[in-house]
Scaffold this motif. Structure first.
Motif, PDB file in Angstrom:
ATOM      1  N   LYS A 134      12.350  -3.182   9.667  1.00 22.76           N
ATOM      2  CA  LYS A 134      12.333  -4.593  10.048  1.00 22.76           C
ATOM      3  C   LYS A 134      10.913  -5.124  10.163  1.00 22.76           C
ATOM      4  O   LYS A 134      10.614  -6.260   9.793  1.00 22.76           O
ATOM      5  CB  LYS A 134      13.057  -4.786  11.381  1.00 22.76           C
ATOM      6  CG  LYS A 134      14.547  -5.058  11.259  1.00 22.76           C
ATOM      7  CD  LYS A 134      15.105  -5.551  12.584  1.00 22.76           C
ATOM      8  CE  LYS A 134      16.567  -5.957  12.432  1.00 22.76           C
ATOM      9  NZ  LYS A 134      17.120  -6.503  13.695  1.00 22.76           N
ATOM     10  N   LEU A 135      10.028  -4.306  10.693  1.00 20.10           N
ATOM     11  CA  LEU A 135       8.647  -4.742  10.880  1.00 20.10           C
ATOM     12  C   LEU A 135       7.932  -4.958   9.559  1.00 20.10           C
ATOM     13  O   LEU A 135       7.130  -5.896   9.423  1.00 20.10           O
ATOM     14  CB  LEU A 135       7.875  -3.712  11.710  1.00 20.10           C
ATOM     15  CG  LEU A 135       8.074  -3.672  13.220  1.00 20.10           C
ATOM     16  CD1 LEU A 135       7.212  -2.582  13.819  1.00 20.10           C
ATOM     17  CD2 LEU A 135       7.743  -5.012  13.853  1.00 20.10           C
ATOM     18  N   THR A 136       8.204  -4.098   8.597  1.00 18.88           N
ATOM     19  CA  THR A 136       7.354  -4.057   7.412  1.00 18.88           C
ATOM     20  C   THR A 136       7.956  -4.689   6.163  1.00 18.88           C
ATOM     21  O   THR A 136       7.213  -5.057   5.237  1.00 18.88           O
ATOM     22  CB  THR A 136       6.991  -2.597   7.081  1.00 18.88           C
ATOM     23  OG1 THR A 136       8.203  -1.852   6.833  1.00 18.88           O
ATOM     24  CG2 THR A 136       6.239  -1.958   8.236  1.00 18.88           C
ATOM     25  N   LYS A 137       9.289  -4.840   6.118  1.00 18.99           N
ATOM     26  CA  LYS A 137       9.905  -5.293   4.871  1.00 18.99           C
ATOM     27  C   LYS A 137      10.764  -6.550   5.014  1.00 18.99           C
ATOM     28  O   LYS A 137      11.155  -7.137   4.002  1.00 18.99           O
ATOM     29  CB  LYS A 137      10.740  -4.163   4.273  1.00 18.99           C
ATOM     30  CG  LYS A 137       9.900  -2.961   3.854  1.00 18.99           C
ATOM     31  CD  LYS A 137      10.729  -1.878   3.185  1.00 18.99           C
ATOM     32  CE  LYS A 137       9.838  -0.714   2.754  1.00 18.99           C
ATOM     33  NZ  LYS A 137      10.618   0.363   2.093  1.00 18.99           N
ATOM     34  N   ILE A 142      11.886 -12.700  10.914  1.00 15.22           N
ATOM     35  CA  ILE A 142      12.645 -11.579  11.492  1.00 15.22           C
ATOM     36  C   ILE A 142      11.696 -10.528  12.043  1.00 15.22           C
ATOM     37  O   ILE A 142      11.889 -10.001  13.140  1.00 15.22           O
ATOM     38  CB  ILE A 142      13.592 -10.977  10.432  1.00 15.22           C
ATOM     39  CG1 ILE A 142      14.667 -11.993  10.040  1.00 15.22           C
ATOM     40  CG2 ILE A 142      14.226  -9.691  10.955  1.00 15.22           C
ATOM     41  CD1 ILE A 142      15.576 -11.519   8.919  1.00 15.22           C
ATOM     42  N   SER A 143      10.659 -10.213  11.285  1.00 14.67           N
ATOM     43  CA  SER A 143       9.693  -9.194  11.709  1.00 14.67           C
ATOM     44  C   SER A 143       9.001  -9.590  13.016  1.00 14.67           C
ATOM     45  O   SER A 143       8.868  -8.787  13.943  1.00 14.67           O
ATOM     46  CB  SER A 143       8.648  -8.980  10.612  1.00 14.67           C
ATOM     47  OG  SER A 143       7.667  -8.066  11.030  1.00 14.67           O
ATOM     48  N   THR A 144       8.583 -10.846  13.076  1.00 15.49           N
ATOM     49  CA  THR A 144       7.883 -11.319  14.277  1.00 15.49           C
ATOM     50  C   THR A 144       8.805 -11.313  15.488  1.00 15.49           C
ATOM     51  O   THR A 144       8.408 -10.853  16.578  1.00 15.49           O
ATOM     52  CB  THR A 144       7.332 -12.733  14.041  1.00 15.49           C
ATOM     53  OG1 THR A 144       6.378 -12.696  12.979  1.00 15.49           O
ATOM     54  CG2 THR A 144       6.678 -13.269  15.301  1.00 15.49           C
ATOM     55  N   PHE A 220       1.277  -0.156   6.515  1.00 18.38           N
ATOM     56  CA  PHE A 220       2.309  -0.036   5.484  1.00 18.38           C
ATOM     57  C   PHE A 220       2.008  -0.945   4.295  1.00 18.38           C
ATOM     58  O   PHE A 220       2.242  -0.576   3.134  1.00 18.38           O
ATOM     59  CB  PHE A 220       3.683  -0.354   6.073  1.00 18.38           C
ATOM     60  CG  PHE A 220       4.366   0.847   6.666  1.00 18.38           C
ATOM     61  CD1 PHE A 220       5.467   1.418   6.033  1.00 18.38           C
ATOM     62  CD2 PHE A 220       3.910   1.422   7.835  1.00 18.38           C
ATOM     63  CE1 PHE A 220       6.090   2.536   6.565  1.00 18.38           C
ATOM     64  CE2 PHE A 220       4.524   2.533   8.382  1.00 18.38           C
ATOM     65  CZ  PHE A 220       5.623   3.095   7.744  1.00 18.38           C
ATOM     66  N   ALA A 221       1.513  -2.140   4.560  1.00 16.40           N
ATOM     67  CA  ALA A 221       1.157  -3.047   3.463  1.00 16.40           C
ATOM     68  C   ALA A 221      -0.002  -2.484   2.651  1.00 16.40           C
ATOM     69  O   ALA A 221      -0.024  -2.572   1.416  1.00 16.40           O
ATOM     70  CB  ALA A 221       0.803  -4.416   4.027  1.00 16.40           C
ATOM     71  N   TYR A 222      -0.971  -1.884   3.312  1.00 15.60           N
ATOM     72  CA  TYR A 222      -2.121  -1.285   2.631  1.00 15.60           C
ATOM     73  C   TYR A 222      -1.671  -0.137   1.732  1.00 15.60           C
ATOM     74  O   TYR A 222      -2.201   0.059   0.633  1.00 15.60           O
ATOM     75  CB  TYR A 222      -3.126  -0.791   3.668  1.00 15.60           C
ATOM     76  CG  TYR A 222      -4.303  -0.067   3.080  1.00 15.60           C
ATOM     77  CD1 TYR A 222      -5.355  -0.778   2.480  1.00 15.60           C
ATOM     78  CD2 TYR A 222      -4.368   1.333   3.102  1.00 15.60           C
ATOM     79  CE1 TYR A 222      -6.438  -0.106   1.936  1.00 15.60           C
ATOM     80  CE2 TYR A 222      -5.446   2.004   2.556  1.00 15.60           C
ATOM     81  CZ  TYR A 222      -6.472   1.287   1.979  1.00 15.60           C
ATOM     82  OH  TYR A 222      -7.546   1.943   1.419  1.00 15.60           O
ATOM     83  N   THR A 227       6.026  -5.184   2.739  1.00 14.78           N
ATOM     84  CA  THR A 227       5.747  -6.504   2.161  1.00 14.78           C
ATOM     85  C   THR A 227       5.332  -7.533   3.201  1.00 14.78           C
ATOM     86  O   THR A 227       4.778  -8.571   2.866  1.00 14.78           O
ATOM     87  CB  THR A 227       6.998  -7.023   1.428  1.00 14.78           C
ATOM     88  OG1 THR A 227       8.099  -7.060   2.351  1.00 14.78           O
ATOM     89  CG2 THR A 227       7.346  -6.115   0.252  1.00 14.78           C
ATOM     90  N   CYS A 228       5.616  -7.256   4.470  1.00 11.31           N
ATOM     91  CA  CYS A 228       5.322  -8.222   5.530  1.00 11.31           C
ATOM     92  C   CYS A 228       3.968  -7.932   6.160  1.00 11.31           C
ATOM     93  O   CYS A 228       3.675  -6.789   6.533  1.00 11.31           O
ATOM     94  CB  CYS A 228       6.414  -8.188   6.601  1.00 11.31           C
ATOM     95  SG  CYS A 228       6.154  -9.401   7.915  1.00 11.31           S
TER      96      CYS A 228
END
Length: 564
Positions: A134-137, A142-144, A220-222, A227-228
């Protein structure tokens, strides 16, 4: 060493590192940075980025390890109390019995306090852990929202656990919460008049958790696995931080109102507890107290330079009503009558009072002569120091010959009344000044000042005096009442309504508080005596956070999957 072994070692060492970092936030180091950084190693175990097969998290025990790593060095001064009973003047070895008992007291109290950090870790890992997917994709909305919800629950659980630690099991022991760690950040701690020092603990934990979630996304994005990249949750945390700071700045820049000046003298005898215990210096102590009081409070040219003289807890070598007949009959009456005739001042002293077969730890306020007095009996006694909990049952019954006194708590929370000028005194004895829920019982809509009388001689020349002060100064902010502390060995000081130590008695060469001396000063008492939100409602914020956590647990525990 295999990767699995390294991970197991990491899961063991990371909580220890968190606890050690937190130690640096308190007296001895007073690092503001440590307040905000310490949770990260522990969060890396409780909220890992990936599940690891073969390594059990065991969140309670990870948190318990962190708690031990923090509380053992932070409370190590506790060991001196039993050593003093054995005759210790310093750190010199005093014998196996007192030393082992002292080690046991420090380890036992630390082990008990660590339970609450373990409880927080269990709740945070089980009910507040964010889902990495949820945090990263997910979308930034939703992530926030997910991140803020998890951070809020973790911070709420922290405030709730601190409240539980300060209230449960033998009246609780709430020293050195996360809010206290910010004692040198005058801007942020002003919000204590709203939520209390326990409520302040919410802020650094909320900021740390949102920062951890933001870091998770960025890593995770790096790596190309997420994607978030939203940082809105951290922005919300920083806005809360800035809002708290803004409130603090407004309070610190408020114009002073109409104040009443109380000219005050604080006396610090600096008597070793062993000497006070044996009474070997009784005559010398009485002479010192008389000399210091006359020197600063005695009338000169028909003028009285002082309104109030304060002696510390246990200042009198012999209890006021001489229960054990150690002095000639009427000695105390003659002593205080003669001293009070030296000027038109009131005198507040600590002593033991024996009444109707009961013994109290008390404060007595004299005016004009010994018969004109007001008494206060300490409400909140120190377990295993001033009374023995469950003393009729083993293993506690084995300590009956060790506990120095078995006192009865008072029942009256009425302020003492200073007649000239007309100001109420909130009398707090010893560690009552570290318990906000006790201090607020005395709050009235009237001119008031907080007076703490303490005897920290039980802990020799340790950091305990500074730790005690760091915990105590929040009462001045919570109630917006000026505070003075008259202690036997330190820290004797004046504290304003913003928690600033405006004057303190220290050795000019070493900066240490362990000196004999007198500290005069003026206390500016707000004439209106308005009641703060905390004075009216106490630890409402921490209790609300506890209720939220209980509801979260109940929903997760008892909710049943919907049937089709």
């Amino acid at each position: 060493m295999t990767d699995l072994t390294k991970l197991r070692l990491f899961f063991f060492l990371a909580p220890l590192l968190s606890g050690i970092i937190l130690v640096f936030a308190f007296p001895g180091w007073n690092s503001n940075l440590a307040v905000w950084l310490w949770p990260f190693p522990l969060l890396s175990v409780l909220w890992p980025w990936r599940n690891v097969d073969g390594v059990k998290v065991r969140p309670f025990w990870r948190g318990y390890l962190a708690g031990l790593a923090f509380f053992l060095p932070n409370l190590w001064w506790v060991r001196h109390s039993s050593r003093v009973i054995g005759g210790a003047y310093d750190d010199t070895w005093i014998g196996w019995g007192p030393e082992l008992l002292g080690f046991g007291a420090a380890i036992g109290l630390s082990g008990y306090c660590a339970v609450y950090l373990g409880l927080w870790s269990w709740f945070t890992q089980r009910y507040a852990r964010p889902k990495v997917e949820k945090l990263t994709k997910e979308s930034w909305q939703i992530s926030t929202t997910h991140s803020l919800g998890c951070a809020f629950l973790a911070a709420a659980a922290w405030a709730a656990c601190e409240w539980l630690r300060s209230t449960t099991v033998f009246t609780g022991f709430g020293w050195n919460g996360l809010g206290v760690a910010m004692h040198r950040n005058l801007v942020l701690i002003q919000a204590a008049d709203l939520v209390g020092v326990l409520g302040l603990s919410f802020l650094p934990m909320f900021v740390a958790c949102t920062a951890w979630n933001t870091l998770t996304r960025l890593v995770f994005a790096y790596r190309g696995e997420g994607t978030c990249k939203s940082r809105l949750d951290l922005t919300v945390a920083l806005v809360l931080l800035l809002g708290t700071a803004g409130y603090g700045m407004l309070k610190l820049t408020e114009k002073a109102g109409d104040d009443i000046t109380v000219r005050t003298v604080l006396v610090q005898p600096n008597v070793a507890q062993v000497d006070a215990w044996t009474g070997r210096l009784a005559e010398q102590i009485y002479d010192r107290l008389d000399k210091f009081t006359r020197m600063y409070a005695g009338a000169r040219d028909g003028k009285n330079p002082v309104d109030l003289v304060i002696w510390p807890e246990s200042a009198l070598p012999v209890n006021l009503n001489d229960h054990f007949h150690q002095l000639p009959e009427g000695w105390h009456t003659n002593y205080f009558d003669d001293l009070l005739h030296a000027g038109e001042f009131s005198l507040l002293t600590g002593t033991e009072l024996h009444e109707h077969g009961r013994t109290h730890v008390s404060a007595v306020l004299f005016r004009e002569h010994s018969r004109n007095r007001q008494d206060y009996h300490k409400l909140h006694l120190v377990p295993f120091g001033e009374y023995l909990p469950l003393g009729d049952y083993p293993p506690f019954s084995l300590l009956r010959g060790v506990i120095p006194g078995d006192f009865t708590p008072g029942t009256n929370a009425e302020p003492l009344q200073l007649m000239k000028p007309e100001v109420q005194i909130i009398p707090l004895i010893c560690f009552e000044d570290t318990v906000g829920r006790v201090a607020r019982k005395f709050a009235r809509e009237a001119p008031q000042m907080i007076v703490n009388i303490s005897n920290d001689g039980w802990f020799l020349q340790s950091d305990e005096t500074e730790v005690h002060l760091a915990n105590a100064l929040f009462r001045a902010i919570e109630l917006r009442r000026p505070m003075v502390r008259a202690t036997n060995t330190g820290v004797t000081c004046f504290i304003d309504t913003h928690g600033r130590v405006t004057s303190r008695l220290d050795d000019p060469d070493t900066g240490k508080s362990f000196v004999e001396g007198v500290l005069p000063g003026e206390v500016q008492v707000p004439r209106q005596g308005k009641l703060t939100l905390y004075a009216r409602f106490g630890d409402w914020f921490a209790i609300l956070m506890l209720l939220i956590c209980v509801v979260k647990w109940a929903v997760a525990r008892f909710a049943r999957p919907a049937t089709s």
